[in-house]
Design an enzyme around this catalytic site. Structure first.
Site, PDB file in Angstrom:
ATOM      1  N   CYS B  86       0.834  -1.202   0.000  1.00 52.24           N
ATOM      2  CA  CYS B  86       0.000   0.000   0.000  1.00 52.24           C
ATOM      3  C   CYS B  86       0.872   1.257   0.000  1.00 52.24           C
ATOM      4  CB  CYS B  86      -0.970  -0.041   1.186  1.00 52.24           C
ATOM      5  SG  CYS B  86      -2.345   1.104   1.031  1.00 52.24           S
ATOM      6  N   HIS B 194      -3.629  -5.529   0.845  1.00 54.47           N
ATOM      7  CA  HIS B 194      -2.973  -5.813   2.132  1.00 54.47           C
ATOM      8  C   HIS B 194      -3.003  -7.306   2.452  1.00 54.47           C
ATOM      9  CE1 HIS B 194      -2.390  -1.746   3.917  1.00 54.47           C
ATOM     10  NE2 HIS B 194      -3.376  -1.414   3.110  1.00 54.47           N
ATOM     11  N   GLU B 196      -1.275  -8.856   4.564  1.00 55.44           N
ATOM     12  CA  GLU B 196      -1.099  -9.070   6.007  1.00 55.44           C
ATOM     13  C   GLU B 196      -2.421  -8.940   6.765  1.00 55.44           C
ATOM     14  OE1 GLU B 196      -0.791  -6.305   4.530  1.00 55.44           O
ATOM     15  OE2 GLU B 196      -0.818  -4.550   5.854  1.00 55.44           O
TER      16      GLU B 196
END
Lengths: 83, 222
Positions: B86, B194, B196
């Site tokens: 990002c 994202h 994660e």
């Protein structure tokens, strides 16, 4: 010597400008007809301390290209001596 | 002990997500401040999401000049795995470690939603464990995520197999649905989604696992 500098940054021709396009689409509804080619951008005003105007211009150019604009998508114009 | 350096800029806000994700795969991480001049002998670098330097001027434009970025550039040039998520992707493009730029989303709105991305290349440190054509549900969370580059750069990306992930349903106006790219060598990867935040079905999706597992595997080879 202090030189006032204006740096204008706008998107390169051909790069999509959703902000400018949105403004342009809204204009007729606000009563502004006959307006086209709206492009949004940024303007920076600064003062550069340099021995002469040519040096001030060179420094402003470097600053505009290295920091104030992203040459991948933007172009910067530099004007020295205006306030 | 394998360790990942997670770079902290003023305004980073996904550093703990990244650290937890690494821990999930048995890898320790250390936070490296933007003023640092070395990476503390880390085996990989993550530039996390957030709003480095408030995203003032342009996302990533000021972060690029942080002292730590010289170390990140050296680490990348030496073949070390670097992942920009990002805002981290935006920083990597501004720093010239990845080609192109991220523009404001086509619809001029901040997008925070799950997206489906398609694995386009498995040559990168992020996608090496995935399958070409595999569809993954990964959330996005950004205002400036429309990938942009000129025609010459685009041709190079395609010829060098640098497009890593594409959106199935382009949410933001990215050129050719690009969601993530790598450098030519494949060791530097940037993506807007994202991974994660997609490690558990309880939280919506576990599809980020195959990406980060692959990334962690790539550390073992360094």
């Amino acid at each position: 010597m202090n030189y006032p500098v204006v740096v204008d940054v706008s998107l390169r021709p051909g790069i999509a400008d959703p902000e400018g396009a949105t403004i342009e689409r809204a204009l007729p509804a606000l009563g502004f007809t006959g307006v086209s080619a709206v492009r949004a951008g940024k303007s920076f005003r600064l003062v550069i301390d340099a021995p002469d105007e040519a040096t001030a211009r060179d420094r402003a150019r470097a600053l505009a290209d290295r920091v104030l604009s992203n040459p991948v998508i933007e172009v910067a114009t530099v004007r020295v001596g205006e306030s | 002990m394998t360790r990942v350096a997670i770079v902290l800029f003023p305004g980073s806000n996904c550093e703990y997500d990244a650290a937890l994700a690494m821990r999930e795969f048995g890898v320790d991480s250390t936070f490296v401040f933007h003023t640092a001049t070395d990476l503390d002998d880390a085996d990989a670098v993550i530039l996390p999401g957030g709003f480095a330097h408030g995203d003032y001027l342009r996302p990533g434009a000021l972060a690029r000049f942080s002292p730590v970025m010289a170390s990140v550039a050296r680490f990348a040039a030496a073949g070390g795995p670097v992942l920009g998520i990002c805002n981290g992707f935006q920083v990597l493009t501004e720093a010239g470690l990845l080609p192109g730029a991220l523009q404001k989303n086509r619809g001029l709105t901040f997008l925070s939603e799950p997206t489906t991305v398609v694995v386009a290349s498995t040559r990168s440190v992020l996608t090496r464990a995935a399958t070409p054509g595999q569809e993954l549900v990964i959330p996005i969370n950004h205002f400036s995520g429309a990938y942009t580059c000129d025609d010459a750069t685009y041709r190079e990306l395609v010829e060098n197999d640098q497009i890593v992930l594409r959106y199935r349903d382009n949410p933001n106006g990215s050129r050719d649905d690009v969601a993530g790219i790598s450098n030519v060598a494949g060791n530097v990867v940037g993506l807007m989604p994202h991974p994660e935040r997609a490690l558990s079905t309880l939280l919506g999706s576990a599809d980020g696992r195959v990406l980060l597992e692959g990334f962690v595997e790539s550390l073992a080879r360094v």
